[in-house]
Design an enzyme around this catalytic site. Structure first.
Site, PDB file in Angstrom:
ATOM      1  N   ASP A 159      -6.204   0.752   8.993  1.00  0.00           N
ATOM      2  CA  ASP A 159      -4.940   1.471   9.140  1.00  0.00           C
ATOM      3  C   ASP A 159      -5.252   2.968   9.190  1.00  0.00           C
ATOM      4  O   ASP A 159      -6.426   3.353   9.295  1.00  0.00           O
ATOM      5  CB  ASP A 159      -3.963   1.127   8.009  1.00  0.00           C
ATOM      6  N   TYR A 184       7.227  -8.438   8.308  1.00  0.00           N
ATOM      7  CA  TYR A 184       6.896  -7.027   8.522  1.00  0.00           C
ATOM      8  C   TYR A 184       7.224  -6.617   9.948  1.00  0.00           C
ATOM      9  O   TYR A 184       7.188  -7.441  10.873  1.00  0.00           O
ATOM     10  CB  TYR A 184       5.392  -6.792   8.309  1.00  0.00           C
ATOM     11  N   ASP A 188       0.841  -1.195   0.000  1.00  0.00           N
ATOM     12  CA  ASP A 188       0.000   0.000   0.000  1.00  0.00           C
ATOM     13  C   ASP A 188       0.880   1.251   0.000  1.00  0.00           C
ATOM     14  O   ASP A 188       2.018   1.211   0.476  1.00  0.00           O
ATOM     15  CB  ASP A 188      -0.901   0.011   1.234  1.00  0.00           C
ATOM     16  N   ARG A 247      -2.901  -5.516   8.447  1.00  0.00           N
ATOM     17  CA  ARG A 247      -3.821  -4.603   9.132  1.00  0.00           C
ATOM     18  C   ARG A 247      -4.993  -5.369   9.759  1.00  0.00           C
ATOM     19  O   ARG A 247      -5.498  -4.983  10.815  1.00  0.00           O
ATOM     20  CB  ARG A 247      -4.308  -3.486   8.204  1.00  0.00           C
TER      21      ARG A 247
END
Length: 302
Positions: free
Chosen positions: A86, A72, A44, A184
């Site tokens: 998010d 991550y 994203d 997320r």
């Protein structure tokens, strides 16, 4: 670069926040002067980190690269939730935390999300339902039943102390996950385990398709390189693959270059890299139904 200088391999990019994955692909196309460029796993715009960009014949391997685990690091905030899970979306729920949730309870919630889990993809995602992207439904104010998806969470754990301020709690995490996992949603589900709204408030991909941030290049720096140095940033196809190798005989090469099936190799669950004259030519895969080896990827039939 001219067509005679077509590049086949991958460029590991450290994508900055504020640009899309397609922006990176477009920039790489321009730098290398070739159209056949794609990426292995969208980031994203608000997410930074490792973006694996495939060029030339390496684009055939995007499906394989996407199956490899991703890692991550980020931040989860307990106390509010957004429509996108998010910071890109509007706040849809809040709950002031008066008495901090203990570290033990938070860690239990996180631990419960390790292993094989089911995820409900966010409404603001590219998953298709009835031929339309979920984000198209969301932007139109429509709701639709979302199919649960399988995800494998190899390792999800807290990496910092828990900060309590202004009626919210924040902590950092690291997660190593399978293809198709929404981090997320992992943050949101952590909150649900604690009966609290939660949001992923920061995210960086530190590993993608086996490549880490230490191997990634800043595109602004890559753009400044001379052509010969630019080529040196590319990981060649032979260095991407991890399957067993097989050196082809002349007869085998004749069969492979003509796309023929091969029945006299021992069966295996692993794919097989095929070399002839010290060059990677193709990758074959065993077909259990027909009991033959057949072509999976072809890189060079000359």
């Amino acid at each position: 670069m001219t067509n005679k200088q077509m590049i086949d391999g991958v460029l590991i990019v450290n994508k900055p926040r504020g640009v899309t994955s397609f922006d990176v692909v477009r920039q790489v196309r321009r730098m290398f002067g070739q159209k056949k460029v794609g990426h292995a796993g969208t980031l994203d715009p608000s997410v930074a980190g490792v973006l694996v960009v495939a060029l030339g014949k390496a684009t055939k391997l995007i499906d394989e690269l996407q199956t490899r685990p991703k890692r991550y690091v980020g931040e989860i905030t307990l106390g509010f939730a957004t429509e996108t899970e998010d910071l890109d979306g509007a706040v849809i729920a809040t709950r002031a935390i008066d008495i901090p949730i203990t570290a033990a309870k938070i860690d239990i919630a996180i631990k419960s999300l390790n292993g094989s889990i089911k995820q409900m993809p966010p409404m603001y995602s590219a998953v298709k339902v009835n031929g339309r992207r979920l984000y198209d439904y969301a932007r139109a104010g429509e709701t639709v039943a979302r199919p649960e998806r399988d995800a494998m969470i190899y390792d999800f754990h807290r990496t910092s102390d828990i900060d309590f301020e202004n009626s919210v709690q924040k902590f950092n995490f690291e997660a190593t996950v399978s293809k198709g996992t929404y981090i997320r949603t992992l943050a949101s589900d952590t909150g649900k385990r604690l009966d609290l709204p939660a949001t992923m408030t920061s995210l960086t991909r530190t590993m993608g398709s086996g490549f880490t941030l230490s191997e990634a290049h800043d595109l602004l720096e890559v753009e400044k390189l001379a052509p010969d140095d630019l080529r040196q940033t590319i990981v060649p196809i032979k260095d991407i693959l991890t399957w067993p190798t097989h050196v082809l005989s002349d007869d085998e090469w004749f069969a492979v270059r003509n796309g023929q099936k091969i029945a006299d190799w021992e069966p295996s669950s692993f794919l097989k890299q095929l070399y002839y004259n010290d060059k990677l030519k193709a990758v074959y895969q065993y077909d259990d139904s027909e009991h033959v080896w057949r072509s999976r990827y072809v890189f060079d039939n000359q």
